[in-house]
Design an enzyme around this catalytic site. Sequence first.
Site, PDB file in Angstrom:
ATOM      1  N   ASP A   7      28.828  18.691  96.496  1.00 25.33           N
ATOM      2  CA  ASP A   7      27.369  18.904  96.505  1.00 25.33           C
ATOM      3  C   ASP A   7      27.111  20.405  96.563  1.00 25.33           C
ATOM      4  O   ASP A   7      27.992  21.190  96.934  1.00 25.33           O
ATOM      5  CB  ASP A   7      26.708  18.203  97.704  1.00 25.33           C
ATOM      6  CG  ASP A   7      25.176  18.301  97.642  1.00 25.33           C
ATOM      7  OD1 ASP A   7      24.621  18.165  96.535  1.00 25.33           O
ATOM      8  OD2 ASP A   7      24.536  18.516  98.684  1.00 25.33           O
ATOM      9  N   SER A   8      25.899  20.778  96.198  1.00 24.89           N
ATOM     10  CA  SER A   8      25.519  22.188  96.295  1.00 24.89           C
ATOM     11  C   SER A   8      25.492  22.639  97.759  1.00 24.89           C
ATOM     12  O   SER A   8      25.640  23.816  98.042  1.00 24.89           O
ATOM     13  CB  SER A   8      24.135  22.385  95.684  1.00 24.89           C
ATOM     14  OG  SER A   8      23.224  21.532  96.344  1.00 24.89           O
ATOM     15  N   CYS A  70      25.526  15.075  93.971  1.00 25.11           N
ATOM     16  CA  CYS A  70      24.398  15.995  93.837  1.00 25.11           C
ATOM     17  C   CYS A  70      23.662  15.545  92.582  1.00 25.11           C
ATOM     18  O   CYS A  70      24.235  15.567  91.484  1.00 25.11           O
ATOM     19  CB  CYS A  70      24.933  17.414  93.665  1.00 25.11           C
ATOM     20  SG  CYS A  70      23.681  18.647  93.296  1.00 25.11           S
ATOM     21  N   ASN A  71      22.443  15.105  92.762  1.00 24.96           N
ATOM     22  CA  ASN A  71      21.691  14.626  91.591  1.00 24.96           C
ATOM     23  C   ASN A  71      21.435  15.730  90.597  1.00 24.96           C
ATOM     24  O   ASN A  71      21.426  15.508  89.389  1.00 24.96           O
ATOM     25  CB  ASN A  71      20.344  14.061  92.036  1.00 24.96           C
ATOM     26  CG  ASN A  71      20.521  12.776  92.794  1.00 24.96           C
ATOM     27  OD1 ASN A  71      20.495  11.718  92.215  1.00 24.96           O
ATOM     28  ND2 ASN A  71      20.744  12.866  94.095  1.00 24.96           N
ATOM     29  N   THR A  72      21.227  16.939  91.121  1.00 25.88           N
ATOM     30  CA  THR A  72      20.917  18.045  90.221  1.00 25.88           C
ATOM     31  C   THR A  72      22.106  18.313  89.300  1.00 25.88           C
ATOM     32  O   THR A  72      21.945  18.456  88.078  1.00 25.88           O
ATOM     33  CB  THR A  72      20.538  19.295  91.041  1.00 25.88           C
ATOM     34  OG1 THR A  72      19.510  18.924  91.960  1.00 25.88           O
ATOM     35  CG2 THR A  72      20.061  20.414  90.152  1.00 25.88           C
ATOM     36  N   GLU A 162      18.158  22.253 104.611  1.00 24.46           N
ATOM     37  CA  GLU A 162      19.352  23.093 104.829  1.00 24.46           C
ATOM     38  C   GLU A 162      19.128  24.052 106.000  1.00 24.46           C
ATOM     39  O   GLU A 162      20.048  24.390 106.718  1.00 24.46           O
ATOM     40  CB  GLU A 162      19.703  23.896 103.562  1.00 24.46           C
ATOM     41  CG  GLU A 162      20.230  23.049 102.408  1.00 24.46           C
ATOM     42  CD  GLU A 162      21.748  22.849 102.399  1.00 24.46           C
ATOM     43  OE1 GLU A 162      22.483  23.736 102.866  1.00 24.46           O
ATOM     44  OE2 GLU A 162      22.203  21.783 101.932  1.00 24.46           O
ATOM     45  N   CYS A 194      17.702  12.757  95.362  1.00 23.56           N
ATOM     46  CA  CYS A 194      18.366  13.972  95.840  1.00 23.56           C
ATOM     47  C   CYS A 194      19.108  13.565  97.098  1.00 23.56           C
ATOM     48  O   CYS A 194      18.563  12.852  97.947  1.00 23.56           O
ATOM     49  CB  CYS A 194      17.343  15.060  96.168  1.00 23.56           C
ATOM     50  SG  CYS A 194      18.071  16.493  97.009  1.00 23.56           S
ATOM     51  N   HIS A 196      19.855  15.017  99.689  1.00 21.08           N
ATOM     52  CA  HIS A 196      19.316  15.463 100.983  1.00 21.08           C
ATOM     53  C   HIS A 196      18.245  14.502 101.520  1.00 21.08           C
ATOM     54  O   HIS A 196      18.001  14.461 102.710  1.00 21.08           O
ATOM     55  CB  HIS A 196      18.663  16.845 100.844  1.00 21.08           C
ATOM     56  CG  HIS A 196      19.630  17.969 100.695  1.00 21.08           C
ATOM     57  ND1 HIS A 196      20.424  18.131  99.595  1.00 21.08           N
ATOM     58  CD2 HIS A 196      19.914  19.010 101.515  1.00 21.08           C
ATOM     59  CE1 HIS A 196      21.160  19.218  99.734  1.00 21.08           C
ATOM     60  NE2 HIS A 196      20.863  19.771 100.888  1.00 21.08           N
TER      61      HIS A 196
HETATM   62  N1  DGL Z   1      21.369  17.705  97.015  1.00 23.43           N
HETATM   63  C1  DGL Z   1      21.233  18.052  95.665  1.00 23.43           C
HETATM   64  C2  DGL Z   1      20.709  16.893  94.839  1.00 23.43           C
HETATM   65  O1  DGL Z   1      21.068  15.768  95.101  1.00 23.43           O
HETATM   66  C3  DGL Z   1      20.545  19.294  95.269  1.00 23.43           C
HETATM   67  C4  DGL Z   1      19.974  20.182  96.262  1.00 23.43           C
HETATM   68  C5  DGL Z   1      19.825  21.564  95.684  1.00 23.43           C
HETATM   69  O2  DGL Z   1      20.814  22.274  95.728  1.00 23.43           O
HETATM   70  O3  DGL Z   1      18.731  21.881  95.185  1.00 23.43           O
HETATM   71  O4  DGL Z   1      19.955  17.092  93.911  1.00 23.43           O
END
Ligand code: DGL
Length: 270
Positions: A7-8, A70-72, A162, A194, A196
């Site tokens: 993940d990011s 990480c969805n992004t 975060e 996402c 998070h």
């Molecule tokens: N947690 C990540 C996601 O699922 C991205 C969060 C980010 O780095 O913007 O998209």
Amino acid sequence: MAIGIFDSGLGGLTVLQACQARMPDVDFVYLGDNQNAPYGVRTSDDVYRLTTQAVEKFWDHGCDLVILACNTASAAALRRMQESWVPADKRVLGVFVPMIEALTERNWGDNSPPREVDVKQVALFATPATVASRAFQRELAFRAIGVDVETQACGGLVDAIEDGDMVLAEALVRSHVDALKRKMPNPQAAVLGCTHYPLLQDVFQNALGADVKVYSQATLVADSLADYINRHPEKVGSGCKSLFLTTGDPLKVSDRATQFLQSAVTFRAA
Ligand code: DGL
């Protein structure tokens, strides 16, 4: 034998936790690209560059199978990686498809033509980059017809989580849900797109109302992964112990992660 979870930042820990609970005998190497988070405000090229750079570190740790938790990254980089970058003996999977399969009540590998499904009005909450990629709508269109998707880019939410500022995070969720409801007053289902956001699932549910079904990824991804490794045990890789890696400051990241998971975690430099 270990599987990589990427993940990011810290959000992928929600997916890791669910995977550990579902597959207690498997070791996982977690890597957070905390130094470059958030990804959600970056261009696709940037997300692709950072994600491929990070995934190479998993190869070095003997993980032949990596989950982009990480969805992004899944939305903006995965398809391009699978088409032209992932070596033949490795596998990189994303977190979008298991969620869409749950929403459309399909099983893994069901490649029949798209069909009508029960759900007609879906709200997607995600980062600006995920929303801009339209990957959710694309994957959904392969499986279902007649579903309206309204998206809400939840600016600022990942940063607040975060930073551990949950008061701000809750206020942002309420205002993003309000904004979504102005565009789609009565969604039947809401997708937390996402990793998070599961931390705020109750706040989303309260703001949306009890009659909206909220889909959150962690357990869906864990179930899909367990099914995948049953069918491809050789992909578990040669890496042999659980590790937490970060591109950021290991002390700071360990502190935040411990707060985030509410159990002690020690990260080391990637
Ligand atoms: N947690 C990540 C996601 O699922 C991205 C969060 C980010 O780095 O913007 O998209």
